[in-house]
Design a protein around this motif. Structure first.
Motif, PDB file in Angstrom:
ATOM      1  N   PHE A  19       0.840  -1.200   0.000  1.00  0.00           N
ATOM      2  CA  PHE A  19       0.000   0.000   0.000  1.00  0.00           C
ATOM      3  C   PHE A  19       0.877   1.254   0.000  1.00  0.00           C
ATOM      4  CE2 PHE A  19      -2.676   3.160   2.267  1.00  0.00           C
ATOM      5  CZ  PHE A  19      -3.713   3.231   1.343  1.00  0.00           C
ATOM      6  N   ARG A  20       2.001   1.206   0.715  1.00  0.00           N
ATOM      7  CA  ARG A  20       2.930   2.333   0.730  1.00  0.00           C
ATOM      8  C   ARG A  20       3.420   2.664  -0.669  1.00  0.00           C
ATOM      9  NH1 ARG A  20       8.140   1.923   0.147  1.00  0.00           N
ATOM     10  NH2 ARG A  20       8.119  -0.313   0.672  1.00  0.00           N
ATOM     11  N   GLN A  21       3.765   1.638  -1.457  1.00  0.00           N
ATOM     12  CA  GLN A  21       4.250   1.868  -2.813  1.00  0.00           C
ATOM     13  C   GLN A  21       3.158   2.484  -3.701  1.00  0.00           C
ATOM     14  OE1 GLN A  21       5.332  -2.190  -3.485  1.00  0.00           O
ATOM     15  NE2 GLN A  21       7.487  -1.896  -2.899  1.00  0.00           N
ATOM     16  N   ARG A  23       0.624   4.325  -2.671  1.00  0.00           N
ATOM     17  CA  ARG A  23       0.425   5.722  -2.266  1.00  0.00           C
ATOM     18  C   ARG A  23       1.482   6.623  -2.884  1.00  0.00           C
ATOM     19  NH1 ARG A  23       1.234   6.949   2.997  1.00  0.00           N
ATOM     20  NH2 ARG A  23       0.044   8.885   2.785  1.00  0.00           N
ATOM     21  N   CYS A  24       2.718   6.179  -2.911  1.00  0.00           N
ATOM     22  CA  CYS A  24       3.789   6.962  -3.524  1.00  0.00           C
ATOM     23  C   CYS A  24       3.560   7.112  -5.024  1.00  0.00           C
ATOM     24  CB  CYS A  24       5.146   6.303  -3.255  1.00  0.00           C
ATOM     25  SG  CYS A  24       5.719   6.410  -1.548  1.00  0.00           S
ATOM     26  N   ILE A  26       0.694   7.011  -6.731  1.00  0.00           N
ATOM     27  CA  ILE A  26      -0.418   7.925  -6.991  1.00  0.00           C
ATOM     28  C   ILE A  26      -0.002   9.369  -6.724  1.00  0.00           C
ATOM     29  CG2 ILE A  26      -2.710   8.631  -6.178  1.00  0.00           C
ATOM     30  CD1 ILE A  26      -3.385   5.703  -5.768  1.00  0.00           C
ATOM     31  N   ALA A  27       0.762   9.601  -5.673  1.00  0.00           N
ATOM     32  CA  ALA A  27       1.192  10.953  -5.336  1.00  0.00           C
ATOM     33  C   ALA A  27       2.080  11.542  -6.423  1.00  0.00           C
ATOM     34  CB  ALA A  27       1.918  10.954  -3.990  1.00  0.00           C
ATOM     35  N   LEU A  41       3.377  13.681   0.956  1.00  0.00           N
ATOM     36  CA  LEU A  41       3.318  12.497   1.808  1.00  0.00           C
ATOM     37  C   LEU A  41       4.067  12.673   3.130  1.00  0.00           C
ATOM     38  CD1 LEU A  41       3.913   9.763  -0.938  1.00  0.00           C
ATOM     39  CD2 LEU A  41       1.742  10.337   0.175  1.00  0.00           C
ATOM     40  N   SER A  51      10.320   3.625  -3.747  1.00  0.00           N
ATOM     41  CA  SER A  51       9.030   2.935  -3.881  1.00  0.00           C
ATOM     42  C   SER A  51       8.642   2.764  -5.346  1.00  0.00           C
ATOM     43  CB  SER A  51       7.930   3.725  -3.145  1.00  0.00           C
ATOM     44  OG  SER A  51       8.120   3.664  -1.749  1.00  0.00           O
ATOM     45  N   GLU A  85      -6.195   4.608  -8.648  1.00  0.00           N
ATOM     46  CA  GLU A  85      -6.975   5.729  -8.128  1.00  0.00           C
ATOM     47  C   GLU A  85      -8.398   5.286  -7.800  1.00  0.00           C
ATOM     48  OE1 GLU A  85      -7.269  10.419  -9.292  1.00  0.00           O
ATOM     49  OE2 GLU A  85      -7.806   8.976 -10.849  1.00  0.00           O
ATOM     50  N   ILE A  88      -8.291   3.117  -4.603  1.00  0.00           N
ATOM     51  CA  ILE A  88      -8.137   3.907  -3.384  1.00  0.00           C
ATOM     52  C   ILE A  88      -9.453   4.581  -3.018  1.00  0.00           C
ATOM     53  CG2 ILE A  88      -7.039   5.954  -2.418  1.00  0.00           C
ATOM     54  CD1 ILE A  88      -5.224   3.572  -2.390  1.00  0.00           C
TER      55      ILE A  88
END
Length: 329
Positions: A19-21, A23-24, A26-27, A41, A51, A85, A88
């Motif tokens: 999930f961390r990867q 989020r990175c 998408i950001a 972040l 990531s 996206e 999420i």
């Protein structure tokens, strides 16, 4: 690769992505750079870069084109971003649902074409909320292809839109409501709107034009019409399906606007817009309700669908009664 092997491989890849990867990823996609993503972040830029490299290594594809101007999604990156996206967003909805202790509000997610949103949908929604005051309705407007993609991903419960091609509609159900026509329109002061103007198709196509964006159903229907008419589609000066933009452009510029008739209803009624007498079966298409076949609508959604069936067909008749059409000279 066989279907079973493809499914197994996909599951294996998903298990390796955190999930961390995501989020990175998408950001970076949303902010256009690794540094901006890190600031959003609250982590370091090297951590973001690491990531992204990890995901690219797992999938064995490049997700971003990196340059001094920033990070731009590759075709592979765009596909992953659209799905990530949506995923999420669905997860966020699930988390919010767990916090709704009362459970008093139901959420209905409706995708609708811009012309439907602007013409009759507001009145239907207002009537519906008198019957179901504790139901939240989320209206998402956009091109048919985008709405159908969200429907398949579980981000929408229902789409009100034009019937797409057989491939796009595979595995979906469609309830026909009414037929809608594509028209050639312009402001009342346009040279082609004046008495005696030459409104033959070839002459019209020589003018600056606003057309639907590529990939939309109405753009495909327009191109089929032009092909059947023996003319080559021009390089359109503008492309849009945004109702607000179209209604401003049509009044304020010298463009001929190719759009669905419902989008220019108010302007025609006021006399600000004229529609050319260019008609063809290829410019007419069905509009209806599209759902996943296994959807079991609850009472609120069933009521809303019934109101759509009762009221949306009137859009076609409404626009024809209000049509201001040029007479052929």
């Amino acid at each position: 690769m066989k279907k079973e092997s493809l499914i197994e491989n996909t599951a294996h890849l998903l298990a390796r992505i955190s999930f961390r990867q995501i989020r990175c990823f998408i950001a970076v996609a949303q902010n256009g750079s690794f540094m901006a993503a890190a600031n959003v972040l609250g982590i370091t830029q090297p951590a973001v870069s690491r990531s992204i490299r990890e995901i690219e290594s797992i999938l064995n594809v490049s997700l971003f084109d990196r340059s001094l101007r920033g990070a731009v999604l590759t075709p592979h990156g765009r596909k992953l971003f659209d799905a990530a996206e949506a995923g999420i967003a669905l997860m966020a909805e699930g988390v919010r649902a767990t916090q709704d202790i009362s459970g008093s509000r139901e959420l209905l997610r409706i995708g609708a074409l811009p012309n439907v949103c602007g013409l009759v949908l507001p009145a239907i929604i207002e009537d519906f909320q008198h019957v179901y005051p504790h139901t939240t309705i989320r209206i998402v407007s956009g091109a048919n292809a985008d709405l159908l993609a969200r429907l398949r991903q579980g981000g929408l419960d229902l789409v009100i839109g034009r019937l797409s091609d057989t491939v796009s509609m595979k595995g979906l159900t469609f309830q026909h409501l009414y037929d809608e026509e594509i028209v050639f329109a312009m402001g009342a002061q346009h040279v082609l709107a004046q008495p005696g103007a030459n409104v033959e198709l070839r002459t019209v196509l020589e003018m600056p034009m606003l057309a639907p964006i590529p990939g939309t159903v109405i753009r495909q229907e327009l191109e089929r019409f032009l092909f059947r008419s023996g003319v080559v589609a021009p390089n359109f000066a503008l492309e849009s399906i945004d109702a607000g933009f179209i209604n401003k452009i049509i009044r304020a510029s010298n463009h001929v606007v190719v759009t669905v008739e419902a989008l220019v209803t108010e302007a025609r009624t006021s006399g600000d817009v004229v529609v050319l007498p260019i008609r063809d079966d290829a410019l007419r298409g069905p509009v209806g309700l599209t759902m996943l076949p296994d959807t079991q609508p609850g009472p609120a959604l069933r009521m809303l669908m019934q109101m759509f069936r009762e009221n949306l067909p009137s859009a076609s008749q409404h626009t024809k009664n209000d049509m201001k059409m040029m007479d052929k000279e």
